[in-house]
Each structure stands twice: as C-alpha cells, then as structure tokens.
Design an enzyme around this catalytic site. Structure first.
Site, mmCIF file in Angstrom:
data_model
loop_
_atom_site.group_PDB
_atom_site.id
_atom_site.type_symbol
_atom_site.label_atom_id
_atom_site.label_comp_id
_atom_site.label_asym_id
_atom_site.label_seq_id
_atom_site.Cartn_x
_atom_site.Cartn_y
_atom_site.Cartn_z
ATOM 1 N N LYS A 116 -20.632 -75.917 9.016
ATOM 2 C CA LYS A 116 -21.262 -77.189 9.531
ATOM 3 C C LYS A 116 -22.204 -77.510 10.566
ATOM 4 C CE LYS A 116 -18.374 -79.904 6.272
ATOM 5 N NZ LYS A 116 -17.586 -78.658 5.754
ATOM 6 N N GLU A 200 -18.631 -86.344 14.672
ATOM 7 C CA GLU A 200 -19.451 -87.317 14.350
ATOM 8 C C GLU A 200 -19.420 -88.661 14.423
ATOM 9 O OE1 GLU A 200 -20.176 -86.105 10.077
ATOM 10 O OE2 GLU A 200 -21.550 -84.618 10.576
ATOM 11 N N HIS A 235 -11.572 -87.795 0.226
ATOM 12 C CA HIS A 235 -12.598 -87.168 0.245
ATOM 13 C C HIS A 235 -12.711 -86.332 -0.978
ATOM 14 C CE1 HIS A 235 -12.654 -88.154 4.503
ATOM 15 N NE2 HIS A 235 -11.542 -87.879 4.586
ATOM 16 N N ARG A 297 -24.572 -74.191 -4.677
ATOM 17 C CA ARG A 297 -24.187 -73.643 -5.860
ATOM 18 C C ARG A 297 -24.380 -74.919 -6.761
ATOM 19 N NH1 ARG A 297 -19.964 -77.390 -5.838
ATOM 20 N NH2 ARG A 297 -18.872 -77.589 -3.955
#
Length: 618
Positions: A116, A200, A235, A297
């Site tokens: 990430k 973040e 999530h 993907r």
C-alpha cells in the site's frame, strides 16, 4: 484464442470462468481438493485434477501442484480467479517461466500495487489524488504519533501489506494512538509477516467507490465505469452496485480518468480495479475522492459491471491473454441501467455471522435475477473455504427496479438446513439509507442489530402454514375441554399452538399417529424454517424406545396417574402436562413396570425432562 485453460480456483468463480470458456470453445481443466471432489466446478469442467488435502494451504495455495496439473493436462493457460494465488506475483512469474500463459497482469504490475505504501507513492508521482497521510520509512512509535497529530484525528492506521480488513485501526484521539498502534502492528505481523504501517486521514462519511479498468498488451487502457461498494461489514463488502448513486457526469469523468492514469502508471494488462475512498459528507465530489489501492485481478463484484455494460469481463481477460486488443474502445462503452449484487453467505447473522456448514438439503433462489454460484442442492458447504455460496445480481432500467427485484429474489430464497444471510440482505436493501442511495461504510456498524432478522416466522406466515396443514390428515385431541381450531406445530423444533385464519372454534389439530404430514419448509424474508405438525402424547418424543418418558415441551404437571413400581399397559395414561394453554397426556409405550417416577403434580418442567421410566414386561 486460447484452446485450453486451467482454472486455479474453486466454487463460484471457477464455474463462472468455465461458463465463458465453454461458450468460446476453450477446453477447461479444474483442480480440486479432497473436500471438493464432488464440487460443481469439477463436474462442469472438461477435465479435473486432484491437487491435495482439503486445507487450501495444502492444495489451492500450492503453486507447484497447479502448474504440474496444467502440464499434465496440456493446458495452455492458467486463470487464477480471485483470492488464493490471484495476486501472487511469484506464482504469476512461475506460470510464465513454465511456458504457460498467465491470465492476469504482468508480475511487475502485481508487485507495484502489492504494498500500500509503495502503491500510494507511485500514484502520487503519476498525479493520481491520494488520501492525506504518512507513508515514510521511519516506523518509530514516536514519529508515527507525531505524524498522526499533524494529520489531525480521527486517523486510520493501516498495515502496509494488509488486506481483507486486517491490520487496520481507527484512532479518534491522541491518547488512544499508542495502544492502537501496538495492536495493529501485532495483527499485521501475524497476518502478513510485516508489521510496517501507514497513517491516513480517517474519512468521517466514507463511501467506497471503485473503477473497473482493463489494459491490453498494445498499451491501451479503458475503464468500464464505477461501482459503489460502501455497504460493508468489518471492511468486507456485503453488497455492490453500478453505477454509484449520486455520481454526476463530471465527477465520473474525473474519477474514471484517474483510474486509467493509475493503470497506465504500472503498465497494466488485463482486468483490474482501482479503489477510491470518498468523503461523501457533501455528496460525491471529484476533489474529495482519493486513491486507496488497486486489486490486480477480477473482482467478486464484476457482474454488476457486466450487467450495465453488456460486456463479458472473463472473455475480455481471455482475449487479452491471447494477445488480442481490447474488444471495445472507450467511446464504444456506455452505461445501460442499474445493477446491484448481494453476496449470499452460509452464515448465521443471529449468531455473530458464524459460518454455517453442512449439506444443502434445500437450495432454491428467486427467479428473474442472475445467479452466480458454485453449489447446487445436495452439495456440502465445507468449513475449509470462504462461506459465500452465491452471488445474486439484479439488473433494471433504474436503481429502484433493480433494488426491488433483488429484494424479491432474496425474499423467496430457501436455504436449509444451512443458515444464510439472505434475511439480513433483504433488510439491508430496505434500510432507508440504502433506499436513498446514501450508504456509507459505517452503516452496518451503526445499524447492524436492526438488520438481524427475527428468530421465528411472523404470526401471519405461521397461520397460513397452519391452515394448509389443517387440510392434511390430522386428528383432534384434547382432554376435558370444548373444541377449538388450532394446529400444534414444531418450528425448527420449537413447539407452539397456532390458530389459522377463518377458524371459529378452538379444537387443536395434531398429527394423527398413522398419518403424520410431511414437514414443510417455510420461507419468509429470506429466512427458512422447518415446520411440522406433531402429536402431543407420550408416543411423540415423550416415549423413547427404552421406556424413558420425557416432557415434549416446557409446562406444568397437573396430574400423575401412576405410582412407582406399578404395572402398566400400552397406551395407559401416565402423566398429564399443561403447556401453551393445552393439556397433553403422556402414555405408556408398551406393557411394563414403572421403575422411575420424577413427576409431581404442580411441578414446572422443561422440555426433555425425564418424567417416567417404564421397564418392558418379560
């Protein structure tokens, strides 16, 4: 075009790939573990190869076994589906090194988007908007805390190598940061072998917007518009739709252009998804939508994109892998109507969404919608893999049409005895925020309890069943009371007396000893129950073959007709029980002697309590 294809996956996505491959005339090879020996994807493929024991780490995650199966069967290419090895760059490289075609992006693209922090830096360099945060190498708790303070709370701590909601912690205040960081790093190390994190800004009204992108070997990249995946639990996506509610043309153009720019930055080939986080506190705005990550993907939710564009994304994958150019130019793609997908899981919402396993004795889903599944009635739901058993997709001219069609299909579903989340999905579709198209990722966290379906059917549904069963061979039974019209029902083994519509008397109808009606499956709002009439007498669950007479339900003993040591004959009254405002007589199952007596007039007893034991006569 490819001539043969091995699918390195199982279940729904394997069946989905086989369906397109068959239409294109491509021979398919399935792989399977012990648990999947009789699975639907194995039966549908032209050929199947056993690759090991049931645990995925010993079968579906062993790349060498999959490559060996491809060589053994003469397959030209390997399609990884999603999950398992689909985003494993080392496996992709091994497939290529073995002289096979990898149906997916090049290994370097997978690596570029795999971490990430590196992906976010790459996107910043490419001019793609990213969420405010910290991506630095200094991982000391003191420095991370200082960065969080500078960003401003709330913040989100995320594992650099994370995924699937693991290694993520929201922090609302400075004093909570240290504990959250320790917990996050510990989970990241355990799950991914890498405890590095990034920080973040936490978005207070977040929506999850993603864009389907596609690239080919000629350097062309297009987008197939956006999806909204904001309805999530811990999530994990629960429902997805396309296009995104509230997305205007200008914002769509900006977000989709950013997605194409992101794909080009990593020289992308094949199907991919650029995921964005949006601050929807003032609606969807281009200046408040930021890059989050890329999935290299095919996505679980790809059918909603297929439905609104009329394109087969698996076919696109196979054509691109064959070296062909993209089937459509950007100006040839458009949005047609609306599509919503629900993920049907074998899980029990009433028990904390615990997975439910076992044989699908009944598995029927509603009509008029698209069903992507890897199971059929009679299949076993295994404890070894993801519990998703189907994707239900509705497409309509407008969002409300798709929503209502999907809710109806889920409402009519019958899944038994395995439990499912169908009722939960129906209630989610009917939530005011979903109806309004204003769902954010926190909805289930806030209102999840209200989405849990009831444990029992409605009184109206039970009354309808009682009326239908009353027409079958039943026998009235009651002691010393005026007749009345009711049916004794066992609903998932919970016993009750149910009145039925139009009855003007109070005679309870119970199953006749010689003509017990068959059980029926009752479906209401996606929930399924087994309903059966029963006889409230000693020969119904109250009299075992060994002479143990137990209480068939909770109640109060109002009469004991025998004494310990007494001789009895078959059918003789032993105990009278009052339960649910009715009297139930328990009788001797055969001639014999009372060897145990635990019943006392006036005593309250629970279901299954041993009341009398009869020893058979010699």
């Amino acid at each position: 075009m490819l001539k043969s294809l091995l699918i390195a996956n199982r279940g729904e996505i394997a069946c989905r790939i086989i369906r397109t491959a068959r239409r294109l005339g491509i021979r398919t090879v399935a792989v399977y573990s012990d648990a999947d020996a009789r699975a639907l994807h194995v039966r549908q493929a032209d050929e199947a190869v056993h690759i090991g024991p049931s645990p995925a780490r010993e079968s579906y995650l062993v790349g060498d076994k999959i490559i060996a199966a491809a060589k053994q069967t003469g397959a030209e290419a390997i399609h990884p589906g999603y999950g398992f090895l689909s985003e494993n760059a080392d496996f992709a490289q091994a497939v290529i090194d073995a002289g096979l075609i990898w149906v997916g992006p090049k290994p370097h693209s997978i690596r570029a988007m795999g971490l990430k922090d590196a992906a976010k830096k790459l996107m910043q360099e490419a001019g793609v908007p990213t969420t405010p945060g910290y991506l630095g190498e200094d991982q000391s708790p003191e420095h991370l805390k200082a960065e969080a303070d500078a960003i401003g709370y709330p913040v989100l701590i995320k594992a650099v190598a994370g995924g699937g909601g693991k290694g993520m912690r929201r922090v609302d205040a400075p004093e909570d940061f240290a504990d959250a960081l320790t917990s996050c790093k510990r989970e990241a190390a355990s799950s991914f072998g890498d405890d590095r994190v990034l920080i973040e800004k936490y978005i207070l009204s977040p929506r999850h917007i993603e864009v389907q992108v596609f690239g080919d070997s000629l350097g062309q990249v297009v987008h197939l518009f956006e999806r909204d995946c904001s309805l999530q639990r811990r999530h994990q996506k629960v429902m997805e739709e396309a296009p995104a509610p509230g997305m205007d043309a200008a914002t769509r153009e900006a977000v989709c252009a950013a997605a194409v720019k992101a794909a080009k930055a990593v020289d992308y080939e094949g199907a991919g998804t650029i995921e964005f986080i949006a601050d929807a506190s003032e609606g969807l705005r281009a200046d408040r939508i930021w890059f989050m990550e890329m999935n290299t993907r095919l996505q679980v939710e790809h059918p909603v994109t297929e439905e609104i564009t009329g394109q087969d994304l698996v076919e696109w994958q196979l054509r691109v892998a064959s070296g062909e150019p993209l089937p459509k130019r950007q100006d040839e793609l458009s949005i047609n109507g609306w599509a919503i997908e629900a993920r049907l899981y074998a899980e029990d919402p009433a028990k904390g969404f615990l997975p439910s396993i076992g044989k699908l004795e009944a598995f029927m889903l509603g009509e008029g919608v698209r069903i992507d599944t890897g199971v059929t009635e009679g299949a076993e739901v295994s404890p070894f893999y993801d519990p998703m058993i189907a994707k239900v997709i509705a497409h309509g001219a407008a969002r409300e049409e798709a929503r209502l069609d999907l809710a109806e299909a889920l409402d009519e579903s019958i899944v038994w005895p395995v439990r499912s989340n169908a009722g939960f999905l129906v209630r989610a579709l009917e939530h005011p925020d979903f109806v309004a198209g204003t769902v954010d990722t926190g909805l289930i966290g806030r209102d999840g309890e209200a989405l849990i379906p009831p444990a029992m059917p409605s009184d109206e549904a039970l009354a309808d069943v009682a009326a239908a069963l009353a027409e079958q061979p039943l026998a009235g039974f009651r002691l010393n009371a005026a007749p009345r019209r009711m049916v004794l029902l066992a609903v998932n083994d919970q016993k009750m007396a149910v009145a039925f519509p139009g009855s003007d008397s109070d005679d309870p109808l119970v199953a006749d000893e010689h003509a017990v009606p068959e059980p029926v499956l009752l479906s209401e709002e996606g929930q399924t129950w087994l309903v059966q009439p029963y006889r409230a007498s000693g020969t119904h669950a109250g009299a075992a073959g060994d002479g143990a007479i137990t209480s068939p339900m909770p109640g109060r003993i109002i009469a004991v007709e025998v004494t310990s040591g007494a001789s009895v004959t078959k059918g003789q009254k032993l105990v009278t029980l009052e339960a649910m405002k009715m009297e139930h007589t328990l009788t001797a199952p055969f001639d014999g002697t009372i060897t145990e007596l635990n019943a006392t007039p006036g005593a309250q007893v629970s279901e299954g309590t041993l009341l009398v034991r009869v020893e058979a006569a010699e």
